[in-house]
Write a protein that holds these residues in place. Sequence first.
Motif, PDB file in Angstrom:
ATOM      1  N   THR A  66      -4.472   0.275  64.420  1.00  0.00           N
ATOM      2  CA  THR A  66      -3.648   0.101  63.411  1.00  0.00           C
ATOM      3  C   THR A  66      -2.274   0.592  63.767  1.00  0.00           C
ATOM      4  OG1 THR A  66      -4.269   2.434  62.454  1.00  0.00           O
ATOM      5  CG2 THR A  66      -5.682   0.492  61.670  1.00  0.00           C
ATOM      6  N   LEU A  67      -1.498   0.228  62.990  1.00  0.00           N
ATOM      7  CA  LEU A  67       0.061   0.789  63.246  1.00  0.00           C
ATOM      8  C   LEU A  67       0.577   0.798  61.827  1.00  0.00           C
ATOM      9  CD1 LEU A  67       2.684   1.471  64.805  1.00  0.00           C
ATOM     10  CD2 LEU A  67       3.070  -1.015  64.570  1.00  0.00           C
ATOM     11  N   ALA A  68       0.929   1.889  61.405  1.00  0.00           N
ATOM     12  CA  ALA A  68       1.606   2.259  59.775  1.00  0.00           C
ATOM     13  C   ALA A  68       0.650   1.791  58.987  1.00  0.00           C
ATOM     14  CB  ALA A  68       2.775   1.681  59.953  1.00  0.00           C
ATOM     15  N   GLY A  69      -0.792   2.032  59.453  1.00  0.00           N
ATOM     16  CA  GLY A  69      -1.834   1.731  58.327  1.00  0.00           C
ATOM     17  C   GLY A  69      -2.237   0.175  58.391  1.00  0.00           C
ATOM     18  N   GLU A  70      -1.289  -0.629  59.145  1.00  0.00           N
ATOM     19  CA  GLU A  70      -1.677  -2.036  59.035  1.00  0.00           C
ATOM     20  C   GLU A  70      -2.558  -2.411  60.324  1.00  0.00           C
ATOM     21  OE1 GLU A  70      -0.988  -4.348  56.919  1.00  0.00           O
ATOM     22  OE2 GLU A  70       0.018  -2.904  55.701  1.00  0.00           O
ATOM     23  N   LYS A  71      -3.793  -3.091  60.178  1.00  0.00           N
ATOM     24  CA  LYS A  71      -4.571  -3.661  61.227  1.00  0.00           C
ATOM     25  C   LYS A  71      -3.822  -4.507  61.909  1.00  0.00           C
ATOM     26  CE  LYS A  71      -8.966  -4.345  60.745  1.00  0.00           C
ATOM     27  NZ  LYS A  71     -10.239  -4.999  60.402  1.00  0.00           N
ATOM     28  N   LEU A  72      -4.048  -4.676  63.302  1.00  0.00           N
ATOM     29  CA  LEU A  72      -3.374  -5.453  64.461  1.00  0.00           C
ATOM     30  C   LEU A  72      -4.724  -6.420  64.856  1.00  0.00           C
ATOM     31  CD1 LEU A  72      -1.526  -2.965  66.562  1.00  0.00           C
ATOM     32  CD2 LEU A  72      -0.814  -4.366  64.412  1.00  0.00           C
ATOM     33  N   GLY A  73      -4.257  -7.534  65.100  1.00  0.00           N
ATOM     34  CA  GLY A  73      -5.314  -8.572  65.422  1.00  0.00           C
ATOM     35  C   GLY A  73      -5.350  -8.635  67.188  1.00  0.00           C
ATOM     36  N   PHE A  74      -6.558  -9.215  67.344  1.00  0.00           N
ATOM     37  CA  PHE A  74      -6.847  -9.401  68.906  1.00  0.00           C
ATOM     38  C   PHE A  74      -7.055 -10.801  69.139  1.00  0.00           C
ATOM     39  CE2 PHE A  74      -8.590  -5.091  67.699  1.00  0.00           C
ATOM     40  CZ  PHE A  74      -7.742  -4.386  68.488  1.00  0.00           C
ATOM     41  N   ASP A  75      -6.954 -11.327  70.295  1.00  0.00           N
ATOM     42  CA  ASP A  75      -7.264 -12.593  70.912  1.00  0.00           C
ATOM     43  C   ASP A  75      -8.788 -12.389  71.451  1.00  0.00           C
ATOM     44  OD1 ASP A  75      -4.935 -13.852  70.152  1.00  0.00           O
ATOM     45  OD2 ASP A  75      -4.146 -13.537  72.090  1.00  0.00           O
ATOM     46  N   GLU A  76      -9.261 -13.480  71.893  1.00  0.00           N
ATOM     47  CA  GLU A  76     -10.595 -13.477  72.236  1.00  0.00           C
ATOM     48  C   GLU A  76     -10.697 -12.806  73.772  1.00  0.00           C
ATOM     49  OE1 GLU A  76     -13.024 -16.917  72.125  1.00  0.00           O
ATOM     50  OE2 GLU A  76     -12.731 -17.174  70.120  1.00  0.00           O
ATOM     51  N   VAL A  77     -11.723 -11.925  74.052  1.00  0.00           N
ATOM     52  CA  VAL A  77     -12.081 -11.349  75.318  1.00  0.00           C
ATOM     53  C   VAL A  77     -12.442 -12.594  76.491  1.00  0.00           C
ATOM     54  CG1 VAL A  77     -13.383  -9.941  76.520  1.00  0.00           C
ATOM     55  CG2 VAL A  77     -12.384  -9.346  74.550  1.00  0.00           C
ATOM     56  N   SER A  78     -11.846 -12.495  77.542  1.00  0.00           N
ATOM     57  CA  SER A  78     -12.096 -13.474  78.570  1.00  0.00           C
ATOM     58  C   SER A  78     -12.426 -12.736  79.947  1.00  0.00           C
ATOM     59  CB  SER A  78     -11.083 -14.640  78.880  1.00  0.00           C
ATOM     60  OG  SER A  78      -9.876 -14.265  79.023  1.00  0.00           O
ATOM     61  N   ASP A  79     -11.794 -11.601  79.801  1.00  0.00           N
ATOM     62  CA  ASP A  79     -11.857 -10.657  81.076  1.00  0.00           C
ATOM     63  C   ASP A  79     -12.871  -9.362  80.817  1.00  0.00           C
ATOM     64  OD1 ASP A  79     -11.360  -9.325  83.401  1.00  0.00           O
ATOM     65  OD2 ASP A  79      -9.314  -8.907  83.126  1.00  0.00           O
ATOM     66  N   TYR A  80     -14.019  -9.637  81.538  1.00  0.00           N
ATOM     67  CA  TYR A  80     -14.905  -8.924  81.186  1.00  0.00           C
ATOM     68  C   TYR A  80     -15.897  -8.708  82.425  1.00  0.00           C
ATOM     69  CZ  TYR A  80     -17.835 -12.795  79.826  1.00  0.00           C
ATOM     70  OH  TYR A  80     -18.510 -14.031  80.086  1.00  0.00           O
ATOM     71  N   THR A  81     -16.836  -7.570  82.566  1.00  0.00           N
ATOM     72  CA  THR A  81     -17.817  -7.538  83.446  1.00  0.00           C
ATOM     73  C   THR A  81     -19.156  -6.553  83.013  1.00  0.00           C
ATOM     74  OG1 THR A  81     -18.279  -7.374  85.827  1.00  0.00           O
ATOM     75  CG2 THR A  81     -16.796  -5.830  84.707  1.00  0.00           C
ATOM     76  N   VAL A  82     -20.111  -6.557  83.683  1.00  0.00           N
ATOM     77  CA  VAL A  82     -21.065  -5.635  83.275  1.00  0.00           C
ATOM     78  C   VAL A  82     -21.817  -5.103  84.662  1.00  0.00           C
ATOM     79  CG1 VAL A  82     -23.427  -5.074  82.326  1.00  0.00           C
ATOM     80  CG2 VAL A  82     -21.810  -6.533  81.125  1.00  0.00           C
ATOM     81  N   LEU A  83     -21.880  -3.790  84.975  1.00  0.00           N
ATOM     82  CA  LEU A  83     -22.329  -3.353  86.130  1.00  0.00           C
ATOM     83  C   LEU A  83     -23.212  -2.401  86.100  1.00  0.00           C
ATOM     84  CD1 LEU A  83     -20.350  -0.724  86.860  1.00  0.00           C
ATOM     85  CD2 LEU A  83     -18.809  -2.385  87.318  1.00  0.00           C
ATOM     86  N   GLU A  84     -24.109  -1.797  86.899  1.00  0.00           N
ATOM     87  CA  GLU A  84     -24.778  -0.637  86.938  1.00  0.00           C
ATOM     88  C   GLU A  84     -24.164   0.352  87.785  1.00  0.00           C
ATOM     89  OE1 GLU A  84     -27.261   2.134  88.755  1.00  0.00           O
ATOM     90  OE2 GLU A  84     -26.869   0.556  89.945  1.00  0.00           O
ATOM     91  N   ARG A  85     -23.949   1.686  87.174  1.00  0.00           N
ATOM     92  CA  ARG A  85     -23.403   2.728  88.074  1.00  0.00           C
ATOM     93  C   ARG A  85     -24.006   3.784  87.791  1.00  0.00           C
ATOM     94  NH1 ARG A  85     -17.194   2.216  88.525  1.00  0.00           N
ATOM     95  NH2 ARG A  85     -17.204   2.227  86.320  1.00  0.00           N
ATOM     96  N   GLY A  86     -24.630   4.604  88.645  1.00  0.00           N
ATOM     97  CA  GLY A  86     -25.239   5.781  88.259  1.00  0.00           C
ATOM     98  C   GLY A  86     -26.383   5.634  87.644  1.00  0.00           C
ATOM     99  N   GLY A  87     -27.146   4.535  87.594  1.00  0.00           N
ATOM    100  CA  GLY A  87     -28.253   4.422  86.495  1.00  0.00           C
ATOM    101  C   GLY A  87     -28.047   3.984  85.349  1.00  0.00           C
ATOM    102  N   ARG A  88     -26.762   3.694  85.026  1.00  0.00           N
ATOM    103  CA  ARG A  88     -26.459   3.260  83.575  1.00  0.00           C
ATOM    104  C   ARG A  88     -25.332   1.974  83.637  1.00  0.00           C
ATOM    105  NH1 ARG A  88     -23.717   8.802  80.918  1.00  0.00           N
ATOM    106  NH2 ARG A  88     -23.630   7.290  79.074  1.00  0.00           N
ATOM    107  N   VAL A  89     -26.007   1.260  82.529  1.00  0.00           N
ATOM    108  CA  VAL A  89     -25.266  -0.073  82.274  1.00  0.00           C
ATOM    109  C   VAL A  89     -23.801   0.353  81.561  1.00  0.00           C
ATOM    110  CG1 VAL A  89     -25.212  -2.194  81.011  1.00  0.00           C
ATOM    111  CG2 VAL A  89     -27.437  -1.195  82.099  1.00  0.00           C
ATOM    112  N   GLU A  90     -22.832  -0.432  82.203  1.00  0.00           N
ATOM    113  CA  GLU A  90     -21.470  -0.254  81.980  1.00  0.00           C
ATOM    114  C   GLU A  90     -20.827  -1.497  81.561  1.00  0.00           C
ATOM    115  OE1 GLU A  90     -17.543   2.279  83.218  1.00  0.00           O
ATOM    116  OE2 GLU A  90     -19.330   2.453  84.486  1.00  0.00           O
TER     117      GLU A  90
END
Length: 222
Positions: A102-126
Amino acid sequence: MFDHLRRHLGLAATALLCLAMSGLSHAHPHGWIDLRMRLVVNDEGHLTGLHQSWRMDPFYSLVVLEELGQAGGDGGLEAALDQLGSEIRDNLVSYGYYTELTLAGEKLGFDEVSDYTVLERGGRVEFIFLLPLSEPLPLAGQTLRYQVFDPTYYIEMVHEEENRVPADDALLVGGELACEARIHQPNPDPELVMRAAMLDVDDEAEPGLGRHFAETGEVACR
């Protein structure tokens, strides 16, 4: 294969989830995610996106990694984690990626996520992803606030901590602007706390409950 994930992301309950959570207290939340946030700022000083890292709690990570290992398949664990990342991303779309900015109480919009990954680090899923803004936003002279939360409060989402205080990299701002960043702790009404505590593992929380328990990140730039 990933039905348990869908319930953790606010979708239908599954037998695996019930099994996985059988050793936990029957009160919300039933798991947690450690969050790191970096505001991505371009050379013009405009915010272009939110780079987030979500580390699943150790118990949930163990359940996920064991299931992925048992499933086998071509490509091994890395390929299975890639598929998991696609499912997480797809499931989050209709929930606004669990993120409100939010900015000045107004919600801001997002585009769709295309840059992402999932990995295992230290026994935890990230799960690591870039959440792009619909339009770049100038930050100079502005104060932004955000919350990242599961609307049902099934999962508690908190910024990474060190010695019970937010870690130095829990909230960062890219670029060259002079900005002050703070993480404010929630102060929910005691009645809401009681209502959340009384929810059983199979109960459906009221929409938006998680907002009242969410930390608030605040960034003020000069």
